[in-house]
Design a protein around this motif. Structure first.
Motif, PDB file in Angstrom:
ATOM      1  N   ARG A 126      -2.407  -7.681 -14.418  1.00  0.00           N
ATOM      2  CA  ARG A 126      -2.974  -6.962 -13.272  1.00  0.00           C
ATOM      3  C   ARG A 126      -2.647  -5.479 -13.373  1.00  0.00           C
ATOM      4  O   ARG A 126      -1.592  -5.104 -13.901  1.00  0.00           O
ATOM      5  CB  ARG A 126      -2.381  -7.478 -11.951  1.00  0.00           C
ATOM      6  N   LEU A 127      -3.530  -4.667 -12.804  1.00  0.00           N
ATOM      7  CA  LEU A 127      -3.369  -3.218 -12.885  1.00  0.00           C
ATOM      8  C   LEU A 127      -3.743  -2.568 -11.554  1.00  0.00           C
ATOM      9  O   LEU A 127      -4.781  -2.880 -10.977  1.00  0.00           O
ATOM     10  CB  LEU A 127      -4.298  -2.663 -13.980  1.00  0.00           C
ATOM     11  N   MET A 128      -2.886  -1.678 -11.085  1.00  0.00           N
ATOM     12  CA  MET A 128      -3.160  -0.928  -9.861  1.00  0.00           C
ATOM     13  C   MET A 128      -2.942   0.558 -10.154  1.00  0.00           C
ATOM     14  O   MET A 128      -1.888   0.934 -10.668  1.00  0.00           O
ATOM     15  CB  MET A 128      -2.189  -1.394  -8.775  1.00  0.00           C
ATOM     16  N   TYR A 129      -3.934   1.390  -9.883  1.00  0.00           N
ATOM     17  CA  TYR A 129      -3.799   2.844 -10.059  1.00  0.00           C
ATOM     18  C   TYR A 129      -3.514   3.512  -8.710  1.00  0.00           C
ATOM     19  O   TYR A 129      -3.774   2.931  -7.655  1.00  0.00           O
ATOM     20  CB  TYR A 129      -5.086   3.441 -10.636  1.00  0.00           C
ATOM     21  N   TYR A 130      -3.033   4.749  -8.751  1.00  0.00           N
ATOM     22  CA  TYR A 130      -2.780   5.513  -7.528  1.00  0.00           C
ATOM     23  C   TYR A 130      -2.500   6.970  -7.890  1.00  0.00           C
ATOM     24  O   TYR A 130      -2.297   7.328  -9.060  1.00  0.00           O
ATOM     25  CB  TYR A 130      -1.593   4.943  -6.740  1.00  0.00           C
ATOM     26  N   TYR A 131      -2.485   7.806  -6.856  1.00  0.00           N
ATOM     27  CA  TYR A 131      -2.092   9.210  -7.021  1.00  0.00           C
ATOM     28  C   TYR A 131      -1.595   9.710  -5.667  1.00  0.00           C
ATOM     29  O   TYR A 131      -1.765   9.040  -4.645  1.00  0.00           O
ATOM     30  CB  TYR A 131      -3.276  10.062  -7.509  1.00  0.00           C
ATOM     31  N   LEU A 132      -0.972  10.867  -5.658  1.00  0.00           N
ATOM     32  CA  LEU A 132      -0.581  11.531  -4.410  1.00  0.00           C
ATOM     33  C   LEU A 132      -1.553  12.687  -4.186  1.00  0.00           C
ATOM     34  O   LEU A 132      -1.819  13.459  -5.107  1.00  0.00           O
ATOM     35  CB  LEU A 132       0.850  12.073  -4.503  1.00  0.00           C
ATOM     36  N   ASP A 133      -2.100  12.790  -2.971  1.00  0.00           N
ATOM     37  CA  ASP A 133      -3.013  13.912  -2.717  1.00  0.00           C
ATOM     38  C   ASP A 133      -2.211  15.204  -2.512  1.00  0.00           C
ATOM     39  O   ASP A 133      -0.978  15.214  -2.635  1.00  0.00           O
ATOM     40  CB  ASP A 133      -3.954  13.611  -1.549  1.00  0.00           C
ATOM     41  N   GLN A 192       0.823  -1.205   0.000  1.00  0.00           N
ATOM     42  CA  GLN A 192       0.000   0.000   0.000  1.00  0.00           C
ATOM     43  C   GLN A 192       0.861   1.261   0.000  1.00  0.00           C
ATOM     44  O   GLN A 192       0.636   2.207   0.756  1.00  0.00           O
ATOM     45  CB  GLN A 192      -0.984  -0.011   1.188  1.00  0.00           C
ATOM     46  N   LYS A 193       1.878   1.229  -0.858  1.00  0.00           N
ATOM     47  CA  LYS A 193       2.719   2.419  -1.014  1.00  0.00           C
ATOM     48  C   LYS A 193       3.274   2.502  -2.430  1.00  0.00           C
ATOM     49  O   LYS A 193       3.213   1.538  -3.197  1.00  0.00           O
ATOM     50  CB  LYS A 193       3.846   2.436   0.014  1.00  0.00           C
ATOM     51  N   LEU A 194       3.808   3.665  -2.749  1.00  0.00           N
ATOM     52  CA  LEU A 194       4.369   3.930  -4.066  1.00  0.00           C
ATOM     53  C   LEU A 194       5.672   3.164  -4.244  1.00  0.00           C
ATOM     54  O   LEU A 194       6.476   3.098  -3.309  1.00  0.00           O
ATOM     55  CB  LEU A 194       4.644   5.436  -4.178  1.00  0.00           C
ATOM     56  N   PRO A 195       5.919   2.554  -5.413  1.00  0.00           N
ATOM     57  CA  PRO A 195       7.240   1.958  -5.645  1.00  0.00           C
ATOM     58  C   PRO A 195       8.329   3.020  -5.420  1.00  0.00           C
ATOM     59  O   PRO A 195       8.184   4.150  -5.927  1.00  0.00           O
ATOM     60  CB  PRO A 195       7.183   1.530  -7.115  1.00  0.00           C
ATOM     61  N   PRO A 196       9.388   2.705  -4.662  1.00  0.00           N
ATOM     62  CA  PRO A 196      10.426   3.701  -4.364  1.00  0.00           C
ATOM     63  C   PRO A 196      10.984   4.368  -5.619  1.00  0.00           C
ATOM     64  O   PRO A 196      11.325   5.549  -5.594  1.00  0.00           O
ATOM     65  CB  PRO A 196      11.513   2.878  -3.658  1.00  0.00           C
ATOM     66  N   LEU A 210      -5.742   3.191  -5.803  1.00  0.00           N
ATOM     67  CA  LEU A 210      -6.992   2.943  -6.520  1.00  0.00           C
ATOM     68  C   LEU A 210      -6.900   1.515  -7.078  1.00  0.00           C
ATOM     69  O   LEU A 210      -6.355   1.286  -8.151  1.00  0.00           O
ATOM     70  CB  LEU A 210      -7.161   3.972  -7.640  1.00  0.00           C
ATOM     71  N   ASP A 211      -7.404   0.548  -6.309  1.00  0.00           N
ATOM     72  CA  ASP A 211      -7.173  -0.862  -6.628  1.00  0.00           C
ATOM     73  C   ASP A 211      -8.274  -1.433  -7.518  1.00  0.00           C
ATOM     74  O   ASP A 211      -9.082  -0.697  -8.091  1.00  0.00           O
ATOM     75  CB  ASP A 211      -7.017  -1.681  -5.342  1.00  0.00           C
ATOM     76  N   GLY A 255      -1.381  15.059  -7.268  1.00  0.00           N
ATOM     77  CA  GLY A 255      -2.452  15.251  -8.234  1.00  0.00           C
ATOM     78  C   GLY A 255      -2.284  14.429  -9.497  1.00  0.00           C
ATOM     79  O   GLY A 255      -3.259  14.166 -10.203  1.00  0.00           O
ATOM     80  N   GLN A 256      -1.054  14.032  -9.806  1.00  0.00           N
ATOM     81  CA  GLN A 256      -0.825  13.247 -11.023  1.00  0.00           C
ATOM     82  C   GLN A 256      -1.170  11.787 -10.764  1.00  0.00           C
ATOM     83  O   GLN A 256      -0.940  11.272  -9.674  1.00  0.00           O
ATOM     84  CB  GLN A 256       0.648  13.373 -11.438  1.00  0.00           C
ATOM     85  N   ARG A 257      -1.725  11.112 -11.778  1.00  0.00           N
ATOM     86  CA  ARG A 257      -2.089   9.713 -11.595  1.00  0.00           C
ATOM     87  C   ARG A 257      -1.010   8.808 -12.191  1.00  0.00           C
ATOM     88  O   ARG A 257      -0.359   9.162 -13.179  1.00  0.00           O
ATOM     89  CB  ARG A 257      -3.470   9.418 -12.196  1.00  0.00           C
ATOM     90  N   GLY A 258      -0.867   7.661 -11.567  1.00  0.00           N
ATOM     91  CA  GLY A 258       0.060   6.656 -12.087  1.00  0.00           C
ATOM     92  C   GLY A 258      -0.581   5.290 -11.978  1.00  0.00           C
ATOM     93  O   GLY A 258      -1.620   5.126 -11.327  1.00  0.00           O
ATOM     94  N   CYS A 259       0.030   4.297 -12.616  1.00  0.00           N
ATOM     95  CA  CYS A 259      -0.481   2.934 -12.485  1.00  0.00           C
ATOM     96  C   CYS A 259       0.680   1.954 -12.572  1.00  0.00           C
ATOM     97  O   CYS A 259       1.758   2.277 -13.083  1.00  0.00           O
ATOM     98  CB  CYS A 259      -1.530   2.623 -13.546  1.00  0.00           C
ATOM     99  N   SER A 260       0.471   0.763 -12.038  1.00  0.00           N
ATOM    100  CA  SER A 260       1.479  -0.301 -12.065  1.00  0.00           C
ATOM    101  C   SER A 260       0.903  -1.548 -12.711  1.00  0.00           C
ATOM    102  O   SER A 260      -0.215  -1.959 -12.390  1.00  0.00           O
ATOM    103  CB  SER A 260       1.946  -0.656 -10.645  1.00  0.00           C
TER     104      SER A 260
END
Length: 550
Positions: A289-296, A264-268, A304-305, A277-282
């Motif tokens: 498989r796909l996992m989305y996320y962003y930094l507030d 539950q964290k960003l890849p280092p 965003l699983d 505000g920018q969105r990323g995904c892994s």
């Protein structure tokens, strides 16, 4: 009636002898273990895939050599049936028997028994298409697979190094070539063309989204995403990270969809690339498989699983069906597992039917087929959307009565082309998410605010024998080891909003523990306390119990 080419199988089998001390099991993800131990399995899978093709009148069977999100030293193999779906369940047992035949003579006996039991007509042709991911062990395992195909005289097509979803796409495209329901051109280029053209139609006239950061897990998704980006042109800019596919040990290491979901964290490696505000995904190692996320705005990581993806996509599809004037004729449903976040289930259930099934893609896929449009996503980011043949026919023939209905109808038709309906596909799902974000003018913040996740924690416990753990009620309750479920129930009652489930992994010798509670600290505590119960019950030495389980 032809007979098995016993001499060819025997002589080539001698080059790929089974390790006597190992037992292999065909599970949810096929065979999966250390790559160095799988040589005999790959040879036998080659023979089995050819027999499966003969059993199905020469239709093409797929073989994918991958271990997805597992560490680089692991590898695996799974078979793909003619419509691009997973291997028919009854054949999983046949695969396990054949993989575990101790000697070459035992193997010949097992193959003969299979042919006789299933009345396989050996005079039929055998056609197989195969591919692998970027793992170093893949090359030698493919060589063993090729010997198995050669031993039985199969027509074989090497699709090279590619993603698991592209292999599934190829299988369906090959088997529907020239038919009314043709799935697309049977090449990797056909896949990129199909997805990119549908995407461009769906975002036409919409404001262009900001560039998307894509963590490729240092896996095969890196090369596929780079090719896809060329087809997309300026319709979507992809910024690819973690693309080191030849660096030893880099695959899935501190990156990728599984890393994001479990930690539950960003890849280092992305800390300097993702701004608030920018969105990323892994993606994961084989890009299914796909996992989305962003930094507030405070720089806090927000995940965003698969549950969030299901909510976003299902709500959009329901909206388009309504706008097309088809709500009475097309019913949309969502399939989840017990491991879906409780808040996502509540959000979805207020909008459309939701069904809970045991973990494993095959269970979700089969349940989704019962809806006109079935949306399924596991929380881990594996999922897709299925449009039934009757629904696709309805979309093709429906006469819209207003321009608004016509627009929505075209959106639905283009979605059937954008979505890889054979299997969860990180690249296809990524484009699907981007379409919905473009239509709704959502950033990660608006998407995330559809509902607030209940705090949760997923923990895995290494056990001696995962098969000692048996479940019921869509894996929500343990029936063995005896007495353990009662102890879990007693623990759960002590936590506000508490839920916890335990299930054996389908891919490795671990037991997975999921817990939810009203507060994050309580969810963590509940997960680790249940994990401690599992550890003690599974015969672990309480004195050596991992510190975090205490």
């Amino acid at each position: 009636m032809s007979s098995l080419p016993l001499q060819a199988i025997k002589s080539l089998s001698e080059l790929h002898q089974k390790p006597s001390h190992l037992r292999f099991q065909y599970g949810t993800a096929g065979f999966r273990t250390l790559g160095s131990t799988l040589d005999s399995v790959l040879f036998r899978v080659g023979v089995l895939a050819a027999l499966r093709s003969k059993r199905l009148d020469g239709r093409t069977i797929g073989v994918m050599v991958t271990a997805s999100h597992n560490p680089e030293e692991d590898n695996g193999v799974k078979l793909v049936d003619p419509r691009g779906e997973m291997l028919e369940a009854s054949w999983e047992a046949h695969a396990t028997v054949i993989a575990n035949a101790l000697t070459t003579n035992d193997l010949l006996d097992a193959l003969d028994s299979l042919v006789r039991t299933l009345k396989i007509d050996l005079s039929k042709p055998a056609r197989v298409v195969y591919a692998r991911d970027t793992r170093p062990s893949g090359e030698s395992l493919i060589s063993a697979l090729q010997d198995g195909l050669k031993a039985i005289g199969a027509e074989a097509r090497d699709a090279g190094i590619t993603t698991t979803p592209i292999l599934h796409y190829l299988v369906k495209a090959i088997n529907t070539k020239g038919a009314k329901d043709s799935y697309g051109e049977d090449s990797e280029e056909g896949y990129y063309t199909k997805l990119s053209e549908a995407f461009k139609k769906l975002v036409a006239g919409r404001r262009r989204l900001d560039p998307l950061i894509v963590d490729c897990a240092n896996g095969v998704g890196a090369s596929a995403a780079a090719k896809l980006a060329q087809y997309l042109g300026d319709s979507l800019t992809l910024r690819l990270e973690n693309t080191s596919i030849t660096t030893p040990g880099a695959l899935n290491h501190a990156c990728g969809a599984d890393f994001v979901k479990t930690t539950q964290k960003l890849p280092p490696s992305l800390t300097d690339h993702l701004r608030p505000g920018q969105r990323g995904c892994s993606l994961d190692g084989d890009a299914d498989r796909l996992m989305y996320y962003y930094l507030d705005e405070r720089g806090t990581f927000r995940m965003l699983d698969g549950d969030k993806i299901a909510a976003l996509v299902a709500a959009f599809i329901v909206e388009q069906v309504k706008l097309a004037g088809l709500s009475d004729e097309i019913k949309v449903g969502v399939v989840q597992t017990a491991y879906a976040n409780g808040a996502s289930t509540k959000y979805l259930a207020e909008r459309l039917p939701v069904k809970c099934v045991p973990t494993g893609v095959k269970h979700l896929h089969h349940a989704a087929e019962h809806y006109n449009i079935g949306v399924y996503f596991e929380a881990n980011g594996h999922g897709t959307v299925l449009f039934s043949p009757a629904t696709q026919e309805k979309l093709a023939t429906h006469e819209p009565s207003t321009p608004a209905q016509s627009t929505a109808l075209n959106h639905l038709i283009n979605l059937t082309q954008l979505i890889n309906q054979t299997v969860g596909d990180a690249l296809s799902d990524m484009l699907l998410v981007e379409v919905v974000l473009a239509h709704k003018s959502y950033s990660g913040v608006e998407w995330d605010s559809l509902y607030a996740d209940l705090p949760n924690r997923l923990v895995k416990v290494v056990v001696g024998d995962r098969n000692a753990f048996k479940t019921e009620d869509a894996e929500r309750r343990l029936v063995s080891p005896p007495g353990l479920q009662t102890k879990i129930d007693d623990l759960v009652r002590k936590y506000e909003g508490g839920r916890s489930f335990v299930r054996p992994s389908g891919t490795e010798d671990v037991v997975r523990v999921y817990a939810e509670a009203a507060l994050k600290a309580q969810a963590d505590e509940l997960a680790f306390r249940v994990a401690g119960l599992v550890y003690d019950t599974a015969g672990g030495d309480a004195a050596k119990r991992p510190k975090e389980f205490l």
